[in-house]
Design a protein around this motif. Structure first.
Motif, short mmCIF file in Angstrom:
data_model
loop_
_atom_site.label_atom_id
_atom_site.label_comp_id
_atom_site.label_asym_id
_atom_site.label_seq_id
_atom_site.Cartn_x
_atom_site.Cartn_y
_atom_site.Cartn_z
N LEU A 4 0.72 -1.24 -0.01
CA LEU A 4 0.12 0.10 -0.04
C LEU A 4 0.92 1.52 0.11
O LEU A 4 0.68 2.67 -0.75
N ARG A 5 1.63 0.86 0.93
CA ARG A 5 2.72 2.25 0.79
C ARG A 5 3.48 2.72 -0.61
O ARG A 5 3.59 3.87 -0.97
N GLN A 6 4.00 1.92 -1.51
CA GLN A 6 4.07 1.71 -2.36
C GLN A 6 3.62 2.29 -3.69
O GLN A 6 4.57 2.99 -4.20
N ARG A 7 2.64 1.89 -3.79
CA ARG A 7 1.65 1.99 -4.78
C ARG A 7 1.40 3.60 -3.71
O ARG A 7 1.26 4.82 -4.90
N ARG A 8 0.93 4.49 -2.99
CA ARG A 8 0.46 5.86 -2.42
C ARG A 8 1.60 6.64 -3.12
O ARG A 8 1.62 7.64 -3.86
N ALA A 9 3.07 5.96 -2.87
CA ALA A 9 4.04 6.62 -2.88
C ALA A 9 4.32 7.04 -4.48
O ALA A 9 4.93 7.94 -4.93
N ARG A 10 3.68 5.70 -5.65
CA ARG A 10 3.79 6.08 -6.71
C ARG A 10 3.29 6.97 -7.50
O ARG A 10 3.59 7.63 -7.79
N ARG A 11 2.24 6.73 -6.64
CA ARG A 11 0.86 7.92 -6.94
C ARG A 11 1.34 9.02 -6.70
O ARG A 11 1.03 10.56 -7.74
N GLY A 12 2.12 9.30 -5.54
CA GLY A 12 2.73 10.60 -5.37
C GLY A 12 3.25 11.25 -6.04
O GLY A 12 3.16 12.93 -6.62
N VAL A 13 4.68 10.37 -6.83
CA VAL A 13 5.09 10.90 -7.67
C VAL A 13 4.79 10.89 -9.48
O VAL A 13 6.28 11.11 -10.03
N GLY A 14 3.15 10.60 -9.56
CA GLY A 14 2.89 10.40 -10.75
C GLY A 14 3.36 9.21 -11.74
O GLY A 14 3.08 9.29 -12.67
N GLU A 15 3.44 7.96 -11.27
CA GLU A 15 4.22 6.89 -11.92
C GLU A 15 3.01 5.76 -10.87
O GLU A 15 1.94 6.15 -10.47
N ASP A 16 3.34 4.71 -12.37
CA ASP A 16 1.58 4.25 -12.20
C ASP A 16 1.24 3.31 -10.74
O ASP A 16 2.39 2.37 -10.82
N PRO A 17 0.52 3.21 -10.06
CA PRO A 17 0.44 2.43 -8.91
C PRO A 17 0.62 1.42 -9.11
O PRO A 17 1.20 0.18 -8.03
N ASP A 18 -0.22 0.75 -9.78
CA ASP A 18 -0.65 -0.92 -10.48
C ASP A 18 0.79 -1.51 -10.65
O ASP A 18 1.63 -2.60 -10.91
N ASP A 19 2.40 -0.75 -10.72
CA ASP A 19 3.84 -1.61 -10.99
C ASP A 19 4.05 -2.16 -9.49
O ASP A 19 5.26 -2.49 -9.75
N ALA A 20 3.46 -1.17 -9.04
CA ALA A 20 4.13 -1.27 -7.09
C ALA A 20 3.81 -3.45 -7.08
O ALA A 20 2.72 -3.58 -7.95
N ALA A 21 4.52 -3.63 -6.23
CA ALA A 21 4.15 -5.56 -6.65
C ALA A 21 4.78 -6.25 -5.11
O ALA A 21 5.06 -4.93 -4.34
N PRO A 22 3.93 -6.58 -4.44
CA PRO A 22 4.56 -7.19 -2.92
C PRO A 22 5.75 -7.82 -3.08
O PRO A 22 6.59 -8.16 -4.25
N ARG A 23 6.94 -7.83 -2.01
CA ARG A 23 8.15 -7.58 -2.12
C ARG A 23 8.05 -8.98 -1.25
O ARG A 23 6.96 -9.59 -0.43
N PRO A 24 9.07 -10.28 -1.26
CA PRO A 24 9.23 -11.17 -0.39
C PRO A 24 9.69 -10.85 1.13
O PRO A 24 9.90 -9.50 1.58
N VAL A 25 8.95 -11.24 1.72
CA VAL A 25 8.83 -11.18 3.14
C VAL A 25 10.40 -11.23 3.92
O VAL A 25 10.75 -10.49 5.07
N SER A 26 11.36 -12.26 3.58
CA SER A 26 12.92 -11.30 3.61
C SER A 26 12.60 -9.93 3.57
O SER A 26 13.88 -9.20 4.68
N GLU A 27 12.81 -9.19 2.58
CA GLU A 27 13.11 -8.09 2.57
C GLU A 27 12.17 -7.76 3.61
O GLU A 27 12.58 -6.10 4.15
N VAL A 28 10.97 -7.55 3.84
CA VAL A 28 9.48 -6.51 4.37
C VAL A 28 10.29 -6.82 5.71
O VAL A 28 10.18 -5.86 6.76
N GLU A 29 10.67 -8.10 5.97
CA GLU A 29 10.67 -8.06 7.41
C GLU A 29 12.06 -7.56 8.18
O GLU A 29 12.40 -7.65 8.86
N GLY A 30 12.88 -7.14 6.99
CA GLY A 30 14.08 -6.65 7.33
C GLY A 30 14.47 -5.29 7.33
O GLY A 30 15.23 -3.94 7.81
N TYR A 31 13.45 -4.67 7.68
CA TYR A 31 12.98 -3.16 7.82
C TYR A 31 13.86 -2.88 8.98
O TYR A 31 12.90 -3.27 10.20
N GLN A 32 13.80 -1.49 8.87
CA GLN A 32 13.99 -1.06 10.80
C GLN A 32 13.08 -0.29 10.88
O GLN A 32 12.54 0.78 9.69
N GLN A 33 12.61 -0.26 12.24
CA GLN A 33 11.25 0.41 12.48
C GLN A 33 12.01 2.27 12.70
O GLN A 33 13.13 1.62 13.19
#
Length: 81
Positions: free
Chosen positions: A52-81
């Motif tokens: 959802l954040r990817q889609r909103r970010a793409r929309r915010g900079v004028g890109e197609d939100p449909d180009d956003a794709a789910p990221r792998p669990v290993s990547e998403v879970e590796g984010y630091q809060q």
């Protein structure tokens, strides 16, 4: 997946988590079963929020939100809060 579909998925995952906690309170599931499923739900929620954040970010900079794709669990879970 469109924003409204992602939000519907998020709502369903949260509802399942609440139901699961209720089932634990009534003894319908063990704490181990509940913990395991809650971890799975948390990962799925993280992926949904990330998408959802990817889609909103793409929309915010004028890109197609449909180009956003789910990221792998290993990547998403590796984010630091």
């Amino acid at each position: 997946m469109r924003d409204n579909e992602i939000l519907t998925r998020i709502s369903a995952l949260v509802a399942e988590e609440h139901e699961l906690r209720g089932r634990l309170a009534t003894g319908d599931v063990t704490s181990e079963e509940e913990n395991e499923r809650v971890k799975e739900l948390e990962v799925a929620l993280d992926q949904c929020w990330d998408l959802l954040r990817q889609r909103r970010a793409r929309r915010g900079v004028g890109e197609d939100p449909d180009d956003a794709a789910p990221r792998p669990v290993s990547e998403v879970e590796g984010y630091q809060q």
